[in-house]
Design an enzyme around this catalytic site. Structure first.
Site, short mmCIF file in Angstrom:
data_model
loop_
_atom_site.label_atom_id
_atom_site.label_comp_id
_atom_site.label_asym_id
_atom_site.label_seq_id
_atom_site.Cartn_x
_atom_site.Cartn_y
_atom_site.Cartn_z
N GLU A 111 0.83 -1.21 0.00
CA GLU A 111 0.00 0.00 0.00
C GLU A 111 0.86 1.25 0.00
OE1 GLU A 111 -3.29 1.78 3.07
OE2 GLU A 111 -3.43 -0.34 2.56
N ASP A 113 0.03 5.46 0.45
CA ASP A 113 -1.09 6.32 0.87
C ASP A 113 -0.83 7.81 0.77
OD1 ASP A 113 -2.18 3.94 1.81
OD2 ASP A 113 -1.72 4.36 3.91
N GLU A 115 -3.33 10.33 2.83
CA GLU A 115 -4.53 10.46 3.66
C GLU A 115 -4.66 11.90 4.12
OE1 GLU A 115 -5.86 6.45 5.89
OE2 GLU A 115 -4.09 7.40 6.72
#
Length: 341
Positions: A111, A113, A115
């Site tokens: 993953e 990210d 955010e």
């Protein structure tokens, strides 16, 4: 003599403006419409396409958030979109733009990210980046930052580059973080095909001041907008990893693009961004990692600004979440994965 501080401040501002904003030339990107590369993920009715299919809005209301996913998984790539975040009171709201293969490899997922963490009215959005490889959620690699603009006023481009050699996160054309692969990282470096996701959801229990401020649905719906999408990578079947060899030509093309290397001028821009806007880094969190993780590049002048908690010594009072949360809630409530960050 009374004018010297003004001249000095102007000079510093001019240098910062030139190196931070002008050093990064615009990338030559081929954009696609939403319908060309993505599909609905969750939140029926809360994903609103534009009439021409080129952009989409994701809504969060008291019933559900929403999200979309790329139609393909990619073995490396450049993933990018122009994004505009919700305005006014956004405490507890999280907007995520990220790559993942968690739907295929639940316990060994990779993953990358972005955010974006909402805030109370009058306080700025903050955001964090993170890297996971092979399910390495126990070794979170998050960094947290502020922005030099209001991301709810207009669109800005957010991009993730992922190659076999490095990972770069961009805001507009400014590189804000680079992870260079090395052998010591082992499986912690993402290696399996990933899809691109975007979601908006209720993270009241951690997103703003450690959960002190919750989502206030009197301000709903919360609307995030996405447009000018870029999916530049090699589509791959995650269950046939041997086929990744068929991506060698696309990987070479990807690595030859302007955004795949940080030029000296862009590196100045990155350094200045990190000096001014980064307020937490796992690389300086010696309470968490007595020995920095292998990809960390420790810069003495930068390290002096941080406590042993990885937070700024001054102006770094933002609380850091100690748990990693899922960004694809089930049904109408937030679903938390309780793996330690």
């Amino acid at each position: 003599m009374g004018q010297l501080p003004v001249i000095r401040n102007f000079s510093l501002f001019f240098f910062f403006f030139v190196s931070f904003f002008c050093a990064a030339s615009s990338f030559n990107l081929s954009v696609i419409s939403f319908d060309q590369g993505y599909t609905h993920l969750f939140g029926e009715g809360n994903l609103v396409r534009s009439s021409d299919g080129r952009s989409v809005r994701l809504l969060l209301d008291r019933y559900t958030g929403s999200g979309f996913i790329s139609a393909n998984l990619y073995n490396h790539g450049f993933f990018s979109a122009n994004i505009k975040l919700p305005s006014e009171y956004t405490a507890g709201v999280v907007v995520a733009f990220y790559t993942s293969n968690g739907d295929v490899f639940e316990k060994t997922h990779d993953e990358l990210d972005f955010e974006f963490l909402g805030n109370v009215k009058g306080k700025p959005w903050r955001f964090q980046t993170n890297v996971y490889g092979n399910g390495s959620t126990s070794r979170g690699r998050e960094e947290r930052y502020r922005l030099w603009f209001d991301p709810s006023k207009e669109f800005h481009r957010y991009s993730i580059l992922w190659t076999a050699k490095n990972i770069i996160f961009y805001v507009d054309e400014v590189p804000i973080r680079e992870v260079i692969r090395n052998e010591a990282m082992g499986g912690d470096y993402p290696s399996k095909p990933m899809a691109l996701y975007a979601t908006i959801w209720d993270a009241s229990n951690w997103a703003t001041s450690g959960g002190k401020y919750k989502v206030d649905y009197n301000y709903a719906p919360f609307v995030s907008e996405f447009s000018d999408f870029v999916l530049d990578g090699c589509p791959a079947d995650p269950l046939q990893l041997a086929s990744a060899g068929g991506c060698s030509d696309k990987d070479a093309e990807l690595e030859s693009n302007d955004y795949s290397a940080i030029t000296p001028l862009r590196r100045i821009s990155m350094r200045k961004f990190r000096q001014k806007y980064m307020y937490y880094s796992y690389c300086y969190d010696t309470l968490r990692y007595a020995t920095p993780l292998p990809e960390c590049v420790i810069i003495p002048s930068e390290k002096r600004r941080f406590k042993d908690t990885g937070r700024l010594k001054f102006g770094g009072s933002h609380k850091k979440s100690s748990k990693r949360r899922s960004r694809v809630p089930v049904a109408t409530t937030t679903s938390d994965r309780q793996a330690a960050a």
